[in-house]
Write a protein that holds these residues in place. Structure first.
Motif, short mmCIF file in Angstrom:
data_model
loop_
_atom_site.label_atom_id
_atom_site.label_comp_id
_atom_site.label_asym_id
_atom_site.label_seq_id
_atom_site.Cartn_x
_atom_site.Cartn_y
_atom_site.Cartn_z
N ALA A 167 0.83 -1.21 0.00
CA ALA A 167 0.00 0.00 0.00
C ALA A 167 0.86 1.26 0.00
O ALA A 167 0.51 2.27 -0.61
N ARG A 168 2.01 1.20 0.66
CA ARG A 168 2.92 2.34 0.70
C ARG A 168 3.50 2.59 -0.70
O ARG A 168 3.62 3.75 -1.13
N VAL A 169 3.85 1.52 -1.40
CA VAL A 169 4.33 1.68 -2.79
C VAL A 169 3.25 2.32 -3.64
O VAL A 169 3.51 3.22 -4.45
N LEU A 170 2.01 1.88 -3.45
CA LEU A 170 0.88 2.44 -4.19
C LEU A 170 0.73 3.93 -3.89
O LEU A 170 0.56 4.75 -4.80
N ALA A 171 0.79 4.30 -2.61
CA ALA A 171 0.58 5.70 -2.21
C ALA A 171 1.69 6.61 -2.70
O ALA A 171 1.46 7.80 -2.97
N GLU A 172 2.92 6.09 -2.79
CA GLU A 172 4.06 6.92 -3.19
C GLU A 172 4.20 7.05 -4.69
O GLU A 172 4.98 7.87 -5.17
N ASN A 173 3.45 6.22 -5.43
CA ASN A 173 3.50 6.28 -6.89
C ASN A 173 2.30 7.11 -7.37
O ASN A 173 1.17 6.65 -7.35
N HIS A 174 2.56 8.35 -7.77
CA HIS A 174 1.46 9.26 -8.11
C HIS A 174 0.60 8.73 -9.26
O HIS A 174 -0.62 8.93 -9.26
N GLU A 175 1.22 8.06 -10.21
CA GLU A 175 0.46 7.53 -11.35
C GLU A 175 -0.49 6.43 -10.90
O GLU A 175 -1.68 6.42 -11.27
N LEU A 176 0.02 5.49 -10.09
CA LEU A 176 -0.82 4.39 -9.63
C LEU A 176 -1.90 4.88 -8.66
O LEU A 176 -3.04 4.41 -8.70
#
Length: 232
Positions: A167-176
């Motif tokens: 979820a952290r990877v998702l939140a830090e990736n503006h495109e995703l």
């Protein structure tokens, strides 16, 4: 998250008297300031309104006296100071210039210092209750309820920690994150490639990833919930 670490660094520099850091953190929070003022006033606020000017001064005061050691997230504290100052303005029911308001003190303290003194457990509870209600409303847009989250949360700590990292990877990736907000779906294939976690595992944890990602992607809107996930 890098954005939050950067803000913590800016807050530290503000305490050291760095004017550039103060201007930068204010610039980044202009939308936050106007939203808090509008939410309190229950109407649209624009920057030439008195309430907007008061909110900006209050934010400045919050920067002056904020103490991270008290365990209060900065956005939550700043929100309380802004509300307190606008409430004072309405209670006085007189036209007070912005400059005079800036110099006004209560018992020798600035409005932010008074707000800090008034930050009682009851006020903190109210702030958290409002935040949870905002989160509940956001979840309903994705077809989720708190009951769904309880059922979706992994029982084992390791599995839960893994999904939080996803979820952290998702939140830090503006495109995703943008895909999640626009299409109301978790980009499982892309996350599997970025994290190395099998898609089947992500599919099983989809609702949990979505719920946590919404918090991590909006730390200013959900500061108390974010604080529980910050070091996971």
């Amino acid at each position: 998250m890098e954005e939050l670490k950067d803000r913590e660094d800016l807050l530290r520099r503000v305490r050291q008297g760095d004017r550039d850091a103060r201007e930068e953190i204010i610039r980044r929070h202009r939308l936050f300031i106007i939203r808090v003022a509008a939410a309190f006033c229950k109407r649209q606020i624009v920057w030439n309104d008195d309430e907007a000017s008061i909110a900006l001064i209050a934010f400045n005061e919050a920067l002056d006296v904020f103490d991270a050691g008290r365990g209060i997230p900065f956005p939550a504290f700043a929100r309380l100071v802004i509300r307190s100052r606008i409430a004072d303005y309405y209670r006085k029911e007189v036209q007070v210039s912005v400059e005079n308001l800036k110099e006004t003190a209560v018992n020798g303290r600035t409005g932010a210092e008074v707000a800090l003194v008034r930050f009682t457990e009851a006020e903190l509870t109210s702030e958290r209750r409002e935040e949870i209600e905002r989160y509940r409303t956001l979840l309903t847009r994705f077809g989720l309820s708190f009951k769904d989250l309880v059922a979706a949360a992994p029982k084992h700590r390791d599995a839960r920690a893994k999904l939080i990292q996803v979820a952290r990877v998702l939140a830090e990736n503006h495109e995703l994150l943008g895909q999640l907000l626009d299409k109301k779906r978790v980009p499982l294939n892309e996350l599997s490639v970025l994290t190395g976690v099998p898609r089947k595992t992500l599919e099983r944890g989809r609702r949990y990833i979505l719920a946590v990602g919404l918090i991590l992607g909006r730390p200013d809107e959900f500061p108390h919930l974010y604080s529980h996930l910050k070091y996971c």
